[in-house]
Design a protein around this motif. Structure first.
Motif, short mmCIF file in Angstrom:
data_model
loop_
_atom_site.label_atom_id
_atom_site.label_comp_id
_atom_site.label_asym_id
_atom_site.label_seq_id
_atom_site.Cartn_x
_atom_site.Cartn_y
_atom_site.Cartn_z
N ALA A 84 67.42 -12.50 113.82
CA ALA A 84 66.33 -13.16 113.84
C ALA A 84 65.10 -12.61 114.30
CB ALA A 84 66.66 -14.55 114.51
N MET A 85 65.42 -11.99 115.32
CA MET A 85 64.23 -11.26 116.03
C MET A 85 63.41 -10.40 115.22
SD MET A 85 64.01 -9.12 119.67
CE MET A 85 63.97 -10.94 120.72
N VAL A 86 64.23 -9.42 114.69
CA VAL A 86 63.88 -8.43 113.53
C VAL A 86 62.90 -9.20 112.43
CG1 VAL A 86 64.31 -6.64 111.72
CG2 VAL A 86 65.46 -6.77 114.06
N ILE A 87 63.43 -10.33 111.80
CA ILE A 87 62.86 -10.89 110.91
C ILE A 87 61.73 -11.49 111.23
CG2 ILE A 87 63.26 -13.07 109.14
CD1 ILE A 87 66.29 -12.19 109.13
N ALA A 88 61.63 -12.16 112.32
CA ALA A 88 60.48 -12.73 112.94
C ALA A 88 59.23 -11.82 113.06
CB ALA A 88 60.75 -13.72 114.28
N THR A 89 59.78 -10.56 113.47
CA THR A 89 58.50 -9.53 113.78
C THR A 89 58.12 -9.30 112.16
OG1 THR A 89 59.75 -8.76 115.51
CG2 THR A 89 58.05 -7.26 114.52
N HIS A 90 58.77 -9.09 111.38
CA HIS A 90 58.36 -8.95 110.04
C HIS A 90 57.23 -10.07 109.70
CE1 HIS A 90 58.07 -7.90 105.72
NE2 HIS A 90 58.41 -9.22 105.53
N LEU A 91 57.71 -11.12 109.75
CA LEU A 91 57.15 -12.32 109.47
C LEU A 91 55.50 -12.29 110.10
CD1 LEU A 91 59.52 -15.32 109.72
CD2 LEU A 91 58.84 -14.23 107.82
N ARG A 92 55.33 -11.74 111.40
CA ARG A 92 54.32 -11.63 112.10
C ARG A 92 53.16 -10.88 111.33
NH1 ARG A 92 54.19 -12.33 118.17
NH2 ARG A 92 56.23 -13.54 118.37
N ALA A 93 53.86 -10.16 110.36
CA ALA A 93 53.04 -8.97 109.71
C ALA A 93 52.93 -9.33 108.21
CB ALA A 93 53.54 -7.57 109.63
N CYS A 94 53.71 -10.37 107.49
CA CYS A 94 53.81 -10.67 106.24
C CYS A 94 53.67 -12.06 105.75
CB CYS A 94 55.25 -10.12 105.80
SG CYS A 94 55.40 -10.31 103.92
N ALA A 95 52.42 -12.58 105.42
CA ALA A 95 52.02 -13.82 105.08
C ALA A 95 52.99 -14.20 103.92
CB ALA A 95 50.64 -13.95 104.68
N ALA A 96 53.14 -13.40 102.95
CA ALA A 96 54.08 -13.93 101.83
C ALA A 96 55.44 -14.39 102.38
CB ALA A 96 54.08 -12.72 100.80
N CYS A 97 56.13 -13.35 103.16
CA CYS A 97 57.44 -14.11 103.64
C CYS A 97 57.38 -15.26 104.60
CB CYS A 97 58.14 -12.93 104.10
SG CYS A 97 58.72 -11.47 103.36
N LEU A 98 56.03 -15.36 105.28
CA LEU A 98 56.02 -16.37 106.29
C LEU A 98 55.92 -17.78 105.60
CD1 LEU A 98 55.66 -17.25 109.24
CD2 LEU A 98 53.33 -17.02 108.88
N GLY A 99 55.21 -17.84 104.17
CA GLY A 99 55.16 -19.03 103.39
C GLY A 99 56.57 -19.28 102.84
N GLU A 100 57.22 -18.13 102.71
CA GLU A 100 58.48 -18.69 101.82
C GLU A 100 59.47 -19.10 103.20
OE1 GLU A 100 62.17 -16.25 99.53
OE2 GLU A 100 59.88 -15.37 99.90
N VAL A 101 59.29 -18.70 104.11
CA VAL A 101 60.08 -19.39 105.27
C VAL A 101 59.81 -21.12 105.39
CG1 VAL A 101 60.75 -19.41 107.50
CG2 VAL A 101 60.99 -17.36 106.42
N ALA A 102 58.48 -21.07 105.33
CA ALA A 102 57.62 -22.20 105.78
C ALA A 102 58.45 -23.50 104.45
CB ALA A 102 56.24 -22.40 105.84
N LEU A 103 58.09 -22.84 103.37
CA LEU A 103 58.84 -23.62 101.99
C LEU A 103 60.29 -23.86 102.38
CD1 LEU A 103 58.46 -24.91 99.33
CD2 LEU A 103 58.94 -22.55 98.41
N ALA A 104 61.04 -23.23 102.66
CA ALA A 104 62.39 -23.37 102.84
C ALA A 104 62.73 -24.28 104.21
CB ALA A 104 63.21 -22.04 103.24
N ASP A 105 61.91 -24.25 105.16
CA ASP A 105 61.82 -25.24 106.31
C ASP A 105 61.44 -26.70 105.76
OD1 ASP A 105 62.65 -23.72 108.38
OD2 ASP A 105 60.57 -23.31 108.92
#
Length: 211
Positions: A25-46
Motif C-alpha cells: 500500500a505504501m509503494v502504491i500510495a507513493t506512485h499515486l502522489r506522482a500519477c494523477a491518472a492512477c489517483l483518479g482511477e482509485v478515486a473512482l473505485a472508492d
C-alpha cells in the motif's frame, strides 16, 4: 514528470478496497502522489465501492458501540511530531519513508538500504539506493515485489523506469536491473520474500545487503 509505468487496474482496485499488504500500500500510495491518472482511477473505485456499501441493508450495531466510540473520542490527543523535511531531489513520499532514510546503512560500495516496514514472515518494505551505472546482481523473487522509483532511473528488460514509475515482479521474473549513468537511483520496494541470487556475485553480497 508523468510516470510511464503504472499498477494494473486489478492492483489499484485492491488498493482502494484495502486488500493489499501495508508495504505494498505504501509503494502504491507513493506512485499515486506522482500519477494523477492512477489517483483518479482509485478515486473512482472508492466511489463505486461506497455506492455498493450504501446499497447494503443496515446491520445491527453492537450493544457497546456508543461506549467504544466515546472512548476513542475521549482519548488524549497524541503530541504531534515534527515531520521530516521533504527531499527536493525525490518525488513526494510518505513521512515514514523520509524517517526511514535517516536510518540507512551502507551495505556495499555504492549501495545503501533502509528498512521502512516489517510484515509477517519475510515481507517488508525498504529503500534501496544504488549508484550510477551499477547493476543489482541477477536474481529471482520469492512472491510479489512492488517498486516505485523515487529518484534517478534504472533499465530493466528493455524499459527505463524513471521517478514515479511503478514496477511489479513475481516468481516468474529473473532480471538484472541496471541504474543509468545519469546518477544514483533510489527506490521504495515492498517484497513478500527475500531475493533469490542467480550468480556468485549475488550470493556473496546478499548477507551484507539483506534484501
Amino acid at each position: 514528470m508523468t510516470p510511464s509505468f503504472h499498477p494494473s487496474h486489478e492492483v489499484l482496485i485492491d488498493y482502494a478496497a484495502g486488500a493489499v499488504a501495508p508495504g505494498q500500500a505504501m509503494v502504491i500510495a507513493t506512485h499515486l502522489r506522482a500519477c494523477a491518472a492512477c489517483l483518479g482511477e482509485v478515486a473512482l473505485a472508492d466511489a463505486v465501492g461506497g455506492a455498493l456499501v450504501g446499497a447494503l441493508p443496515p446491520a445491527p450495531m453492537r450493544e457497546d458501540a456508543l461506549a467504544r466510540a466515546l472512548a476513542q473520542v475521549e482519548r488524549p490527543a497524541r503530541r504531534p511530531l515534527t515531520p521530516p523535511a521533504p527531499r527536493p531531489d525525490w518525488i513526494p513520499v510518505p513521512s515514514a519513508v523520509l524517517e526511514a532514510a535517516r536510518r540507512r546503512r551502507w551495505s556495499a560500495p555504492g549501495v545503501w538500504v533502509a528498512p521502512v516496514l516489517r510484515g509477517p514472515g519475510e515481507a517488508r518494505a525498504y529503500l534501496l539506493r544504488v549508484a550510477a551505472g551499477m547493476s543489482v546482481p541477477h536474481h529471482g523473487h520469492r512472491g510479489a515485489e512492488m517498486v516505485c522509483v523515487l529518484k534517478g532511473a534504472y533499465a530493466d528488460r528493455g524499459d527505463v523506469h524513471e521517478p514515479g514509475d511503478f514496477a511489479q515482479s513475481d516468481e516468474s521474473v529473473d532480471h538484472t536491473p541496471t541504474v543509468t549513468r545519469d546518477g544514483e537511483c533510489v527506490c521504495l520496494i515492498a517484497a513478500e520474500g527475500a531475493l533469490i541470487p542467480r550468480n556468485w556475485v549475488g550470493r556473496l553480497f546478499q548477507p551484507f545487503v539483506r534484501i
